[in-house]
Motif scaffolding. Structure first.
Motif, PDB file in Angstrom:
ATOM      1  N   SER A   1       0.832  -1.194   0.000  1.00  0.00           N
ATOM      2  CA  SER A   1       0.000   0.000   0.000  1.00  0.00           C
ATOM      3  C   SER A   1       0.871   1.249   0.000  1.00  0.00           C
ATOM      4  O   SER A   1       2.029   1.226   0.444  1.00  0.00           O
ATOM      5  N   LYS A   2       0.310   2.336  -0.496  1.00  0.00           N
ATOM      6  CA  LYS A   2       1.019   3.615  -0.442  1.00  0.00           C
ATOM      7  C   LYS A   2       1.217   4.013   1.020  1.00  0.00           C
ATOM      8  O   LYS A   2       0.385   3.721   1.893  1.00  0.00           O
ATOM      9  N   ALA A   3       2.320   4.699   1.278  1.00  0.00           N
ATOM     10  CA  ALA A   3       2.699   5.019   2.655  1.00  0.00           C
ATOM     11  C   ALA A   3       1.674   5.902   3.354  1.00  0.00           C
ATOM     12  O   ALA A   3       1.536   5.850   4.582  1.00  0.00           O
TER      13      ALA A   3
ATOM     14  N   ARG B   1      -0.881   4.583   6.020  1.00  0.00           N
ATOM     15  CA  ARG B   1      -0.477   4.356   7.409  1.00  0.00           C
ATOM     16  C   ARG B   1      -1.001   5.451   8.341  1.00  0.00           C
ATOM     17  O   ARG B   1      -1.234   5.221   9.533  1.00  0.00           O
TER      18      ARG B   1
ATOM     19  N   GLY C   1      -5.441   2.755   8.774  1.00  0.00           N
ATOM     20  CA  GLY C   1      -3.984   2.731   8.760  1.00  0.00           C
ATOM     21  C   GLY C   1      -3.421   1.845   9.860  1.00  0.00           C
ATOM     22  O   GLY C   1      -2.449   1.112   9.646  1.00  0.00           O
TER      23      GLY C   1
ATOM     24  N   GLU D   1      -1.197  -1.629   9.293  1.00  0.00           N
ATOM     25  CA  GLU D   1       0.118  -1.848   9.894  1.00  0.00           C
ATOM     26  C   GLU D   1       0.135  -3.126  10.719  1.00  0.00           C
ATOM     27  O   GLU D   1       1.104  -3.905  10.668  1.00  0.00           O
TER      28      GLU D   1
ATOM     29  N   THR E   1       1.055  -5.049   6.417  1.00  0.00           N
ATOM     30  CA  THR E   1       1.078  -4.387   5.117  1.00  0.00           C
ATOM     31  C   THR E   1       2.483  -3.855   4.838  1.00  0.00           C
ATOM     32  O   THR E   1       3.168  -3.363   5.733  1.00  0.00           O
TER      33      THR E   1
ATOM     34  N   PHE F   1       4.482  -0.987   3.166  1.00  0.00           N
ATOM     35  CA  PHE F   1       4.190   0.384   2.748  1.00  0.00           C
ATOM     36  C   PHE F   1       5.259   0.883   1.772  1.00  0.00           C
ATOM     37  O   PHE F   1       6.460   0.736   2.020  1.00  0.00           O
TER      38      PHE F   1
END
Length: 279
Positions: free
Chosen positions: A90-92, A95, A101, A105, A109, A111
């Motif tokens: 996933s895109k950061a 988070r 988010g 985590e 996931t 990131f």
């Protein structure tokens, strides 16, 4: 009032999920965590007014595979986890999202900082190690969400993980259908839409059916751009089969051909009592 009540139930279910992850995940096996994740995700879909239909599940790979899927919404993750719990890339920014988010985590996931080209190389090595270890990883190679009606080009970068690990790629197609049997854009999470706005739109569009088409796996051996093109073609084919217009057109073509063949072969015949015209 009904809409507000459903949102309250979803929030309560999210809170319950946080409690389960915080208090039970550290004390159970990986298989039990997977079962808890799947049960929670199925209930989440139910509370959101969505049922799950899986196609071609016999083709599913359960270890050492890179799953690549089209991407419509944040709810895609719960649809996939309701099918088979999977580790995601996933895109950061995710988070930092409230609740979601934290869940991401806790559920391991991976990131990715998309603005850093060097981070993609790090992720590829990390994903390859996970694949070699037997993990199943899911990525969304379009790189962003769409309304689900058309696919964006599949970026080939993360396919390198499967190439490096010599592991198969399994394309996955997600398709959302409304109560009338048409494709729904209600779950889409695009543009400047907030998470709250997206949830409201989703709930207003229910009841919905989430279709998951498990495409046949792509064997290791090809280079990443070839794999990306093959995966995109597989997902496009699955989307075409699910779309009502495409399905009706093919059905009419088959029926028209059958009728023409029948007219030529049986001109002047009377249908049998148990034939297709008997009522």
């Amino acid at each position: 009032m009904k809409h507000a009540f459903r949102k309250i139930r979803l929030v309560a279910h999210l809170a319950y999920g946080m409690w389960v992850v915080a208090t039970r995940f550290s004390r159970v096996t990986a298989q039990q965590r997977s079962e808890l994740n799947r049960a929670w995700s199925l209930r989440f879909l139910q509370l959101a007014g969505m049922r799950l239909v899986v196609h071609n599940d016999g083709a599913r790979l359960d270890e050492g595979a890179l799953v690549v899927s089209n991407h419509v919404s944040w709810i895609d993750i719960y649809v996939i986890n309701a099918w088979r719990p999977t580790r995601f890339v996933s895109k950061a920014e995710v988070r930092k999202w409230p609740v979601i988010g934290w869940f991401a985590e806790q559920l391991d996931t991976v990131f990715l900082q998309r603005e850093k080209r060097s981070d993609a190389k790090r992720i590829v090595h990390e994903l390859a190690d996970h694949l070699i270890a037997g993990d199943v990883i899911c990525v969304f190679p379009e790189g962003t969400t769409t309304d689900g009606r058309e696919l964006l080009p599949f970026h080939a970068n993360l396919f390198q993980a499967a190439v490096s690990a010599a592991r198969p790629v399994q394309p996955l197609c997600l398709y959302y259908e409304d109560a009338r049997g048409n494709q729904s854009t209600a779950p889409s999470y695009i543009g400047e839409m907030s998470l709250g706005e997206s949830l409201d739109t989703l709930l207003r569009g229910t009841p919905l059916t989430a279709h998951v088409v498990v495409c046949d796996p792509l064997a290791p051996g090809a280079e990443r751009r070839v794999l990306a093109a093959q995966a995109q073609a597989a997902v496009e084919g699955a989307l075409d089969r699910l779309r009502p217009v495409g399905a009706r057109a093919r059905q009419q073509a088959v029926l028209g051909q059958t009728e023409q063949e029948a007219d030529a072969a049986h001109a002047g015949d009377t249908p049998a009592a148990n034939g297709p015209l008997a009522q």
